[in-house]
Design a protein around this motif. Structure first.
Motif, mmCIF file in Angstrom:
data_model
loop_
_atom_site.group_PDB
_atom_site.id
_atom_site.type_symbol
_atom_site.label_atom_id
_atom_site.label_comp_id
_atom_site.label_asym_id
_atom_site.label_seq_id
_atom_site.Cartn_x
_atom_site.Cartn_y
_atom_site.Cartn_z
ATOM 1 N N UNK A 231 -4.182 10.078 -2.458
ATOM 2 C CA UNK A 231 -4.256 8.949 -3.327
ATOM 3 C C UNK A 231 -3.997 7.646 -2.633
ATOM 4 N N UNK A 232 -4.624 6.692 -2.811
ATOM 5 C CA UNK A 232 -4.173 5.262 -2.222
ATOM 6 C C UNK A 232 -3.994 4.228 -3.391
ATOM 7 N N UNK A 233 -2.606 3.643 -3.347
ATOM 8 C CA UNK A 233 -2.282 2.926 -4.453
ATOM 9 C C UNK A 233 -2.073 1.383 -3.719
ATOM 10 N N UNK A 234 -2.713 0.552 -4.333
ATOM 11 C CA UNK A 234 -2.585 -1.066 -3.901
ATOM 12 C C UNK A 234 -1.971 -2.056 -4.978
ATOM 13 N N UNK A 235 -1.182 -2.857 -4.519
ATOM 14 C CA UNK A 235 -0.670 -3.468 -5.808
ATOM 15 C C UNK A 235 -0.166 -4.862 -4.655
ATOM 16 N N UNK A 236 -0.167 -6.010 -5.600
ATOM 17 C CA UNK A 236 -0.054 -7.327 -4.882
ATOM 18 C C UNK A 236 1.445 -7.463 -4.610
ATOM 19 N N UNK B 215 0.875 -1.045 -0.041
ATOM 20 C CA UNK B 215 0.011 0.105 0.127
ATOM 21 C C UNK B 215 0.755 1.216 0.153
ATOM 22 N N UNK B 216 0.559 2.118 -0.992
ATOM 23 C CA UNK B 216 1.378 3.535 -0.924
ATOM 24 C C UNK B 216 0.364 4.718 -0.928
ATOM 25 N N UNK B 217 0.500 5.461 0.126
ATOM 26 C CA UNK B 217 -0.291 6.514 0.174
ATOM 27 C C UNK B 217 0.337 7.950 -0.127
ATOM 28 N N UNK B 218 -0.389 8.706 -0.985
ATOM 29 C CA UNK B 218 0.435 10.056 -1.431
ATOM 30 C C UNK B 218 -0.531 11.198 -1.050
ATOM 31 N N UNK B 219 0.102 12.213 -0.409
ATOM 32 C CA UNK B 219 -0.796 13.561 -0.406
ATOM 33 C C UNK B 219 -1.060 14.349 -1.730
ATOM 34 N N UNK B 220 -2.177 14.677 -2.083
ATOM 35 C CA UNK B 220 -2.542 15.517 -3.505
ATOM 36 C C UNK B 220 -2.850 16.730 -3.193
ATOM 37 N N UNK B 221 -3.765 17.244 -3.812
ATOM 38 C CA UNK B 221 -4.083 18.811 -3.859
ATOM 39 C C UNK B 221 -4.549 19.070 -2.304
ATOM 40 N N UNK B 222 -4.234 20.325 -1.878
ATOM 41 C CA UNK B 222 -4.621 20.524 -0.582
ATOM 42 C C UNK B 222 -3.593 20.869 0.333
ATOM 43 N N UNK B 223 -2.271 21.076 -0.004
ATOM 44 C CA UNK B 223 -1.161 21.762 0.875
ATOM 45 C C UNK B 223 -0.952 20.966 2.148
ATOM 46 N N UNK B 224 -0.896 21.810 3.248
ATOM 47 C CA UNK B 224 -0.515 21.144 4.373
ATOM 48 C C UNK B 224 -1.721 20.214 4.943
ATOM 49 N N UNK B 225 -2.983 20.778 4.687
ATOM 50 C CA UNK B 225 -4.072 19.622 4.979
ATOM 51 C C UNK B 225 -4.165 18.683 4.443
ATOM 52 N N UNK C 255 -6.489 -8.940 -2.322
ATOM 53 C CA UNK C 255 -7.755 -9.183 -2.846
ATOM 54 C C UNK C 255 -8.802 -8.245 -1.799
ATOM 55 N N UNK C 256 -8.596 -8.285 -0.671
ATOM 56 C CA UNK C 256 -9.377 -7.731 0.211
ATOM 57 C C UNK C 256 -9.250 -6.159 0.006
ATOM 58 N N UNK C 257 -8.126 -5.592 -0.124
ATOM 59 C CA UNK C 257 -8.046 -3.977 -0.223
ATOM 60 C C UNK C 257 -7.848 -3.312 -1.416
ATOM 61 N N UNK C 258 -7.774 -4.269 -2.676
ATOM 62 C CA UNK C 258 -7.879 -3.622 -3.834
ATOM 63 C C UNK C 258 -8.719 -2.694 -4.417
ATOM 64 N N UNK C 259 -9.745 -2.744 -3.477
ATOM 65 C CA UNK C 259 -10.962 -1.561 -3.912
ATOM 66 C C UNK C 259 -10.614 -0.399 -3.144
ATOM 67 N N UNK C 260 -9.660 -0.312 -2.470
ATOM 68 C CA UNK C 260 -9.246 0.903 -1.652
ATOM 69 C C UNK C 260 -8.555 1.858 -2.515
ATOM 70 N N UNK C 261 -8.278 1.566 -3.895
ATOM 71 C CA UNK C 261 -7.249 1.864 -4.555
ATOM 72 C C UNK C 261 -7.897 3.321 -5.442
ATOM 73 N N UNK C 262 -7.666 4.371 -5.159
ATOM 74 C CA UNK C 262 -8.020 5.521 -5.731
ATOM 75 C C UNK C 262 -7.830 6.800 -4.920
ATOM 76 N N UNK C 263 -8.665 7.937 -5.298
ATOM 77 C CA UNK C 263 -8.439 9.128 -4.420
ATOM 78 C C UNK C 263 -9.532 9.302 -3.599
ATOM 79 N N UNK C 264 -9.169 9.646 -2.055
ATOM 80 C CA UNK C 264 -9.709 10.016 -0.986
ATOM 81 C C UNK C 264 -9.980 11.335 -0.771
ATOM 82 N N UNK C 265 -11.206 12.003 -0.444
ATOM 83 C CA UNK C 265 -11.345 13.307 -0.460
ATOM 84 C C UNK C 265 -11.865 13.527 1.154
ATOM 85 N N UNK C 266 -11.171 14.749 1.647
ATOM 86 C CA UNK C 266 -11.804 14.990 2.778
ATOM 87 C C UNK C 266 -12.365 16.389 2.989
ATOM 88 N N UNK C 267 -13.361 16.697 3.886
ATOM 89 C CA UNK C 267 -13.817 18.012 3.809
ATOM 90 C C UNK C 267 -14.054 18.272 5.262
#
Length: 392
Positions: free
Chosen positions: A237-242, A148-158, A208-220
């Motif tokens: 962004x959340x990236x899931x690979x085997x 699993x790789x998690x990357x911050x995207x748009x939104x600066x320090x938040x 197989x359990x986590x692969x659906x978590x792959x994508x962009x997650x938005x926080x308000x």
């Protein structure tokens, strides 16, 4: 083919029929018995017991820990299989006991016992439905561990803070499930949070359990970093690979790699290295960059980074093959890099998945790792999508 499940299907998931007015409990108990029998056929309990015996013999070998990595795999697989077998056998016992309990309540016209039986029926409906999800994990790599790789995207320090919140969410989810994890690399942001993090979930079927978590997650939310208390939208962004295995054939030309070494970063403390042991590898043909800083040895970090690179190249190869097949079939493909879930903390509180429409009104619980409802719905949605049964 599994027997029909005693559920009523809705947009956001499936509701046990025990929760639906007018349904005969005896009818649902019989439906659940058929479903559980179908699950046992799919899982093949006899084969599981045979494999357990083989793994038990391997685990008892005196030279097992001469190869710690292989030993870890054997003991992890043994624990997982034993847990799955216990889970199925426990559900069988509960269903048998429930039939006796309900018949007793009916025979004695005991309303209190009848209510107890209905509560257990609703609980069994949910638990058997959750077990059925496991039978849907039949993809080529579904049984693998997950990277699993998690990357911050748009939104600066938040966004950096949001990425760190997601990292904690997934690590807490794994902890709740009893899955071991290992953080390979964490790149901290300057003011707060993280730029990125990479970790493994070391459990069978984690991918197989986590692969659906792959994508962009938005926080308000109201930004804790804005002195005017304004609402801020952040993305991560959340990236899931085997995880790669020895049977995978991923050829990497050393001439196509750029290897950089640097000092590990962190918020401070004794765990932060004071030597240039962290390793960053860039795969020049694809531009994929991986890093590792969790070991004190530069050689160990390089070896781990190569494992991460192989996993990402394997997933890239798999995705290219899937896209090619879709193109040959005339199908359109949807990018995994799209927004998949909203987490709203202000002006109201809700977490909503944009694909399955599953909602939760307690974001704090979700961010503390309570993800099972979302993950199970994703697995069902993904299977329907792969079978061409959705509108996507």
């Amino acid at each position: 083919m599994l027997a029909a499940v005693a559920y009523q299907t809705g947009v956001g998931g499936r509701v046990p029929l025990a929760d639906v007015a007018g349904i005969d409990p005896i009818e649902e108990i019989n439906e659940l018995a058929g479903t559980l029998k179908g699950i046992q056929d799919v899982l093949d309990l006899d084969a599981m017991r045979k494999q357990l015996n083989e793994l038990g013999e391997q685990a008892a070998a005196p030279d097992l820990w001469n190869d710690p990595e292989q030993a870890q795999k054997v003991t992890s697989r043994l624990s997982h299989l034993q847990g799955e077998l216990n889970r199925v056998e426990g559900l069988v016992r509960r269903l048998d006991d429930l039939g006796v309990l309900y018949e007793l309540a009916q025979a004695e016209d005991d309303e209190e016992t009848r209510e107890e039986a209905l509560r257990e029926l609703a609980a069994l409906s949910r638990d058997i439905g959750a077990l059925e999800v496991r039978t849907l994990l039949s993809g080529e790599y579904d049984s693998r561990e997950a990277l699993v790789t998690i990357n911050s995207q748009a939104g600066g320090v938040d966004a950096a803070d949001w990425a760190q919140m997601l990292l904690r969410m997934y690590l807490r989810w794994a902890e709740r499930k009893g899955f071991s994890t290992e953080v390979y690399e964490t790149s901290y942001a300057e003011e707060a949070g993280i730029k990125s993090a990479t970790f493994t979930v070391k459990a069978p079927y984690a991918y197989g359990t986590l692969r659906g978590e792959h994508g962009t997650h938005r926080l308000v939310r109201i930004s804790p970093f804005d002195n005017q208390g304004r609402r801020q939208t952040s993305f991560a962004g959340v990236d899931i690979v085997p995880v790669v295995e020895q049977t995978d054939h991923i050829d990497i030309n050393e001439d196509e790699l750029r290897v950089d070494v640097y000092r590990s970063s962190g918020p401070g403390g004794q765990g932060v290295n004071t030597t240039d042991s962290a390793v960053r590898i860039t795969h020049l043909p694809t531009g994929i960059v991986v890093s590792c800083q969790n070991e004190r040895s530069q050689l160990q970090n390089k070896a781990t980074a190569m494992v991460v690179l192989q996993a990402k190249l394997l997933e890239r190869k798999r995705q290219e093959e899937a896209d090619k097949m879709s193109e040959l079939r005339g199908e359109s493909t949807t990018s995994w890099g799209t927004q998949i879930r909203n987490y709203v903390l202000h002006p109201y509180q809700i977490v909503k998945d944009l694909r399955t429409s599953v909602e939760a009104g307690n974001p704090s619980a979700v961010l503390d790792g309570d993800l099972d409802e979302f993950i199970e719905a994703e697995i069902r949605w993904t299977r329907r999508r792969e079978q061409g049964l959705t509108d996507d």
